[in-house]
Design a protein around this motif. Structure first.
Motif, mmCIF file in Angstrom:
data_model
loop_
_atom_site.group_PDB
_atom_site.id
_atom_site.type_symbol
_atom_site.label_atom_id
_atom_site.label_comp_id
_atom_site.label_asym_id
_atom_site.label_seq_id
_atom_site.Cartn_x
_atom_site.Cartn_y
_atom_site.Cartn_z
ATOM 1 N N ILE A 10 0.849 -1.205 0.000
ATOM 2 C CA ILE A 10 0.000 0.000 0.000
ATOM 3 C C ILE A 10 0.877 1.243 0.000
ATOM 4 C CG2 ILE A 10 -1.684 1.322 1.336
ATOM 5 C CD1 ILE A 10 -2.784 -1.407 2.314
ATOM 6 N N ALA A 11 1.972 1.226 0.757
ATOM 7 C CA ALA A 11 2.886 2.370 0.789
ATOM 8 C C ALA A 11 3.557 2.582 -0.559
ATOM 9 C CB ALA A 11 3.939 2.176 1.874
ATOM 10 N N PHE B 223 2.406 11.819 2.999
ATOM 11 C CA PHE B 223 1.825 11.766 4.334
ATOM 12 C C PHE B 223 1.193 10.409 4.614
ATOM 13 C CE2 PHE B 223 1.634 16.283 3.090
ATOM 14 C CZ PHE B 223 2.543 16.757 4.017
ATOM 15 N N ALA B 224 1.006 9.608 3.580
ATOM 16 C CA ALA B 224 0.410 8.285 3.769
ATOM 17 C C ALA B 224 1.386 7.338 4.453
ATOM 18 C CB ALA B 224 -0.030 7.717 2.421
ATOM 19 N N MET C 21 2.662 3.523 8.635
ATOM 20 C CA MET C 21 3.621 2.962 9.593
ATOM 21 C C MET C 21 3.045 2.979 11.014
ATOM 22 S SD MET C 21 6.571 2.056 8.101
ATOM 23 C CE MET C 21 7.882 2.254 9.277
ATOM 24 N N ALA C 22 2.363 4.067 11.377
ATOM 25 C CA ALA C 22 1.773 4.159 12.717
ATOM 26 C C ALA C 22 0.617 3.174 12.870
ATOM 27 C CB ALA C 22 1.305 5.585 12.987
ATOM 28 N N LEU C 23 -0.186 3.022 11.828
ATOM 29 C CA LEU C 23 -1.296 2.076 11.902
ATOM 30 C C LEU C 23 -0.821 0.631 11.807
ATOM 31 C CD1 LEU C 23 -3.960 3.887 9.705
ATOM 32 C CD2 LEU C 23 -3.946 3.631 12.187
ATOM 33 N N GLY C 24 0.332 0.418 11.215
ATOM 34 C CA GLY C 24 0.845 -0.936 11.071
ATOM 35 C C GLY C 24 1.381 -1.524 12.352
ATOM 36 N N GLN C 25 1.786 -0.693 13.299
ATOM 37 C CA GLN C 25 2.345 -1.218 14.548
ATOM 38 C C GLN C 25 1.338 -2.026 15.365
ATOM 39 O OE1 GLN C 25 5.617 -1.381 15.476
ATOM 40 N NE2 GLN C 25 5.737 -0.767 13.330
#
Length: 177
Positions: free
Chosen positions: A58-59, A66-67, A72-76
């Motif tokens: 997705i990245a 900004f995605a 990365m924050a949501l993936g943790q």
């Protein structure tokens, strides 16, 4: 872009996705190990790799810079659930620990955003270096001058070996024949 250089711009999106997936997996395993959690078994590692590969993909296709920090924050939490909540049978409380412990969630969020910024810097440096290398290694395009539009007269007037009168000669001093 330089008109004489026909090198195309380097595509750094696969690099961004790969670095995001690798950094997210390494961060999750390191954090899980530091927090006295067991290192992942084969099922937990498989879930972790699938989750990080999906977020990295997705990245790689996202058009916004900004995605990446958001992914990365949501993936943790997703990685934490893969390592502790789903990987260990009967250990579902580990999935709730991430949300319940504000300090751990904040540390993961700060580390994920820091990794995202480092990835964006690496992506920018990759583009700059690859553009410089391509510009240095690419053969310059030939200058196309249409025939009949010459700026000066096409030939010298007079006998060969003698200097012609006027401005059509060379700029060097005359040589005696």
């Amino acid at each position: 872009m330089n008109a004489g250089c026909n090198a195309r711009r380097a595509d750094s999106k696969p690099l961004r996705g790969t670095l995001a997936a690798v950094a997210m997996a390494a961060l999750a395993v390191a954090a899980h190990g530091i927090a006295s959690g067991a290192y992942p078994d084969s099922a937990g590692l498989t879930l972790l790799l699938v989750a990080t590969a999906a977020i990295g993909a997705i990245a790689a296709v996202s058009h916004s810079r900004f995605a990446l920090p958001a992914l990365m924050a949501l993936g943790q939490p997703v990685c934490h659930v893969a390592l502790s909540g789903l990987a260990h049978a009967g250990h579902a409380s580990g999935a709730r620990d991430f949300v319940g412990d504000g300090l751990m969630a904040a540390a993961h969020a700060v580390a994920a955003i820091l990794f995202a910024v480092l990835i964006l810097v690496a992506e920018r440096l990759y583009r700059l270096v690859s553009q410089a290398v391509r510009a240095a290694l690419t053969r310059p395009a030939a200058l196309l001058v249409p025939r009949g539009t010459s700026r000066w007269a096409t030939g010298m007037v007079g006998a060969p070996g003698r200097m012609a009168a006027g401005g059509n000669g060379s700029r060097a001093p005359p040589v005696a024949a």
